[in-house]
Design an enzyme around this catalytic site. Structure first.
Site, PDB file in Angstrom:
ATOM      1  N   PHE A 267       0.839  -1.214   0.000  1.00 48.06           N
ATOM      2  CA  PHE A 267       0.000   0.000   0.000  1.00 48.06           C
ATOM      3  C   PHE A 267       0.864   1.249   0.000  1.00 48.06           C
ATOM      4  CE2 PHE A 267       0.825  -0.317   4.505  1.00 48.06           C
ATOM      5  CZ  PHE A 267       0.846   1.000   4.966  1.00 48.06           C
ATOM      6  N   CYS A 268       0.273   2.333  -0.521  1.00 49.29           N
ATOM      7  CA  CYS A 268       0.891   3.660  -0.462  1.00 49.29           C
ATOM      8  C   CYS A 268      -0.171   4.613   0.083  1.00 49.29           C
ATOM      9  CB  CYS A 268       1.399   4.074  -1.835  1.00 49.29           C
ATOM     10  SG  CYS A 268       0.080   4.254  -3.049  1.00 49.29           S
ATOM     11  N   GLN A 269      -0.091   5.893  -0.273  1.00 48.02           N
ATOM     12  CA  GLN A 269      -1.066   6.833   0.278  1.00 48.02           C
ATOM     13  C   GLN A 269      -2.439   6.696  -0.382  1.00 48.02           C
ATOM     14  OE1 GLN A 269      -0.465   8.472   2.897  1.00 48.02           O
ATOM     15  NE2 GLN A 269      -1.867  10.210   2.997  1.00 48.02           N
TER      16      GLN A 269
ATOM     17  N   PHE B 174      -3.543   4.090   1.939  1.00 50.24           N
ATOM     18  CA  PHE B 174      -3.672   4.429   3.355  1.00 50.24           C
ATOM     19  C   PHE B 174      -4.929   5.272   3.618  1.00 50.24           C
ATOM     20  CE2 PHE B 174      -2.270   6.950   7.149  1.00 50.24           C
ATOM     21  CZ  PHE B 174      -2.215   5.890   8.036  1.00 50.24           C
TER      22      PHE B 174
END
Ligand SMILES: Cc1cc2nc3c(=O)[nH]c(=O)nc-3n(C[C@H](O)[C@H](O)[C@H](O)COP(=O)(O)OP(=O)(O)OC[C@H]3O[C@@H](n4cnc5c(N)ncnc54)[C@H](O)[C@@H]3O)c2cc1C
Length: 561
Positions: free
Chosen positions: A520-522, A548
């Site tokens: 996952f990232c933002q 996120f």
């Protein structure tokens, strides 16, 4: 203020034309009447309206209550006099239809001012009586204010002007939230009580959490998952025994179709309790049509009867009925339920079905989520939004979409609704050529991006992880990788995840184990690139849908943040 009197205006100048009587002089009724006049100058068109106003902007009423719309004349779009001058409509306000004799084609109309009864004959009758607000049998409900008409708005404006120390809004739907915003605007401490476990039930929980966040940011207190059981002289009692102060209590718990006229005329009702109509707008009596909130619509996704109470739908139906009365052919127009609401500085919009409904109906679907900016970030004023789109896993048919955010939410949901109406599939959104310059969008518009994402998911190569899958995958031993920068990782992450910034992923890979990985990232974009890299390096990896920001919203929705 309207200068309209209750005295009947002169009848149409064309006594030989078709006699059309429209009951209800607001959204659906007035659309029917004015469209019909444009098609038929000879028709004798009479509009009967119970209240003292016609063609008023009921959608603007919450903003009048809060003082955002200061002049009530701005809400009154027409008067009987102007409608006579322009359209030769015989508009009778303060007049209520109290009986219909469908065999004799006759109506009884009672003046709400004098009680005087009169008879009126018709060749074609159009019912547009709207909906009736729900008034549950809660002790003390008599003192609860309802916002439905201009008269209600007046009363509520008076209440608000007396500066009550506290207000409770029962119901966290569109009108309830608009009302809460306006009460805060009028500086009245306000609580919204919603019996469901989330506000704004047309949204999925993690999207509604973003709306709740905005309400809380502006000082609205929200109680969900608890019903009001009693209204006391000073407040409300909740099912868990708590009491909330509420000098002013406003009920906004929904509506039901107003079928009283249909019952008078012994017309068939549909399975959802609204007036049953054909695609022409005709009821079970071919000389009686019905439109708007009172009728059942055909759901555009499932094809079943549905109750959708929106102004756009009522207006479109009004036009269609006028066309049919005038002898034009009409198309069936199923309804998507596309809707939008402003909540302080945020907008929430939706179309089609949500995930809850798809699950409840047992319909297979896939989902993509993103958090794009309204326009190019280098041009000032870009605002973030969150979008969720649901589509069929085989055909790619778009089943629904929701968006919450700042500028540009309306445009994206409207494009998706248009695509759905036109039969454009989710991956085909990638092909839409949309207007672009930096102040308006990005060269890859958020809608194009949803198309790319749907294409990736449907290809089978890029399966995404949904928020409710994460715990199970972790339990199975999947490693959760946060591919954002160390600074982002330090400012908050999914508990138990490892930080492997995207740009260092190749170097760090050996220390991360063999996976499989949830990445996952933002917002999901870097996560997708990382997932592609891991695939190329022979690893099993799935990107966490929406990154996120989606995880945070899902936590808030679950009451864990
Ligand atoms: C506060 C508020 C905010 C809203 N905001 C939005 C929004 O932002 N967007 C949106 O899409 N929709 C909104 N709506 C819903 C929208 O207003 C309705 O969907 C739409 O007005 C329905 O049109 P209609 O013609 O069916 O009924 P209405 O517009 O409700 O008109 C029905 C009329 O019929 C009259 N009538 C009923 N019975 C009789 C009788 N026996 N004799 C004579 N007259 C009769 C009533 O007095 C009423 O004026 C809002 C509604 C309210 C109350």
């Amino acid at each position: 203020m309207s200068t309209a009197s209750s005295a009947p205006l002169p009848r149409s100048d064309s006594p030989t034309g078709l006699r059309v009587v429209v009951i209800g002089g607001v959204a659906g009724g007035m659309s029917t009447a004015t469209r019909l006049r444009r098609l038929d100058e000879a028709a004798q068109i009479t509009v009967i309206e119970r209240s003292g106003h016609v063609s008023y902007a009921n959608c603007g009423l919450p903003y009048f209550v809060g003082g955002v719309i200061e002049d009530e004349n701005d809400l009154l779009l027409q008067t009987p006099e102007r409608l006579y001058d322009r359209f030769r409509l015989d508009v009778r306000i303060n007049a209520e239809v109290v009986a219909i004799d469908p065999l004799a084609h006759e109506l009884s109309v009672r003046s709400t001012l004098t009680g005087e009864l009169s008879q009126l004959s018709y060749d074609k009758l159009v019912l547009s009586p709207g909906a009736v607000p729900l008034r549950p049998p809660i002790p003390g409900f008599e003192r609860v204010r309802i916002l439905r008409t201009v008269e209600d708005a007046h009363q509520l404006f008076g209440d608000v002007s007396s500066a009550p120390a506290s207000a409770v809004v029962i119901g966290g739907g569109f009108i309830g939230l608009e009302t809460a915003e306006n009460l805060i605007h009028a500086k009245i401490p306000t609580v919204v009580v919603e019996a469901a476990d989330q506000i704004m039930t047309p949204l999925d929980a993690e999207m509604a959490a973003l709306v709740a966040r905005e309400l809380k940011r502006h000082g609205v207190h929200i109680e969900t998952g608890v019903a009001v059981t009693e209204i006391t002289p000073t407040g409300v009692v909740l099912a868990d025994g708590r009491e909330l102060p509420g000098e002013l209590v406003i009920g906004s718990i929904g509506v039901r179709p107003d079928t009283r006229l249909a019952e008078m005329a012994q017309l068939a009702l549909g399975p959802r309790g609204g007036i049953a109509v054909a695609s022409t707008g005709q009821t079970s009596d071919p000389d009686i049509y019905a439109v708007g909130d009172a009728v059942e619509k055909i759901d555009a996704i499932g094809g079943e009867a549905s109750l959708i109470t929106l102004a756009n739908v009522a207006n479109r139906q009004g036009r269609r009925v006028a066309d049919h009365i005038a002898g034009l052919s009409v198309r069936p127009a199923p309804s998507l339920g596309t809707a939008i609401v402003k909540v302080f500085e945020k907008t929430a919009a939706m179309t089609g079905w949500n995930e809850k409904r798809l699950r409840a109906e047992g319909r297979a679907f896939r989902c993509v989520r993103s958090h794009p900016m309204s326009h190019a970030t280098y041009y000032p004023g870009a605002e973030q939004m969150s979008i969720k789109m649901l589509f069929d896993p085989d055909s790619g048919e778009i089943l629904g979409a929701q968006a919450v955010g700042g500028a540009g939410v309306d445009k994206r949901i409207d494009i998706i609704a248009t695509a759905m109406t036109g039969g454009i599939s989710a991956p085909e959104l990638a092909d839409l050529e949309l207007a672009y310059a930096p102040p308006f969008s990005s060269a890859k518009d958020p809608v194009n991006m949803l198309g790319y994402m749907a294409e990736n998911v449907l290809s089978g190569d890029f399966d995404v992880v949904e928020p409710d899958e994460l715990d199970a995958l972790r339990a199975e031993g999947w490693t959760v990788l946060d591919v954002r920068t160390p600074e982002e990782f330090a400012s908050g992450t999914i508990p138990g995840s490892l930080n492997a910034p995207l740009d260092e992923l190749r170097q760090q890979l050996a220390s991360l184990g063999d996976g499989p990985f949830v990445v996952f990232c933002q917002v999901g974009q870097r996560g997708h690139t990382a997932t592609a890299l891991l695939h190329d390096l022979g690893k099993t990896a799935r990107n966490f849908d929406g990154g996120f920001l989606t995880w945070q919203a899902a936590q808030e929705a679950a009451g864990r943040a």
